[in-house]
Design a protein around this motif. Structure first.
Motif, short mmCIF file in Angstrom:
data_model
loop_
_atom_site.label_atom_id
_atom_site.label_comp_id
_atom_site.label_asym_id
_atom_site.label_seq_id
_atom_site.Cartn_x
_atom_site.Cartn_y
_atom_site.Cartn_z
N GLU A 38 -35.44 -36.25 11.16
CA GLU A 38 -35.16 -36.40 9.73
C GLU A 38 -33.76 -36.99 9.52
N TYR A 55 -30.32 -39.94 4.92
CA TYR A 55 -30.99 -38.65 4.74
C TYR A 55 -30.80 -38.12 3.33
N ARG A 72 -32.86 -40.09 0.85
CA ARG A 72 -34.29 -39.75 0.94
C ARG A 72 -34.57 -38.43 0.22
N CYS A 73 -33.69 -37.44 0.41
CA CYS A 73 -33.86 -36.15 -0.25
C CYS A 73 -33.75 -36.30 -1.77
N ALA A 80 -36.69 -35.62 -4.55
CA ALA A 80 -36.47 -34.67 -5.65
C ALA A 80 -36.78 -35.32 -6.99
#
Length: 67
Positions: A34, A54, A57-58, A62
């Motif tokens: 990840e 990262y 992407r999070c 969301a």
């Protein structure tokens, strides 16, 4: 004139601190891919861009899941 050398790599512990995660969680994110990393000898190193990748992407995930 002073030259400031910017770090090119971060350790897993440094990334954990940056993200506010525990070391175990960060190591798991690295091992599962990840968070991208490269192995240099017996150490893992992470590019700052990979940390940003990262986080982005999070954040995107969301946004997609928020009502």
């Amino acid at each position: 004139m002073t030259t400031v050398i910017e770090r090119k790599w971060h350790t897993t512990a440094e990334v954990a601190e940056m993200l506010g995660f525990g070391l175990s969680k960060t190591k798991m994110l690295v091992l599962t891919g990840e968070i991208r990393s490269v192995r240099i000898g017996r150490s893992r190193r992470i590019l700052p861009a990979w940390v940003d990748e990262y986080v982005n992407r999070c954040a995107t995930a969301a946004e997609e899941w928020s009502p």
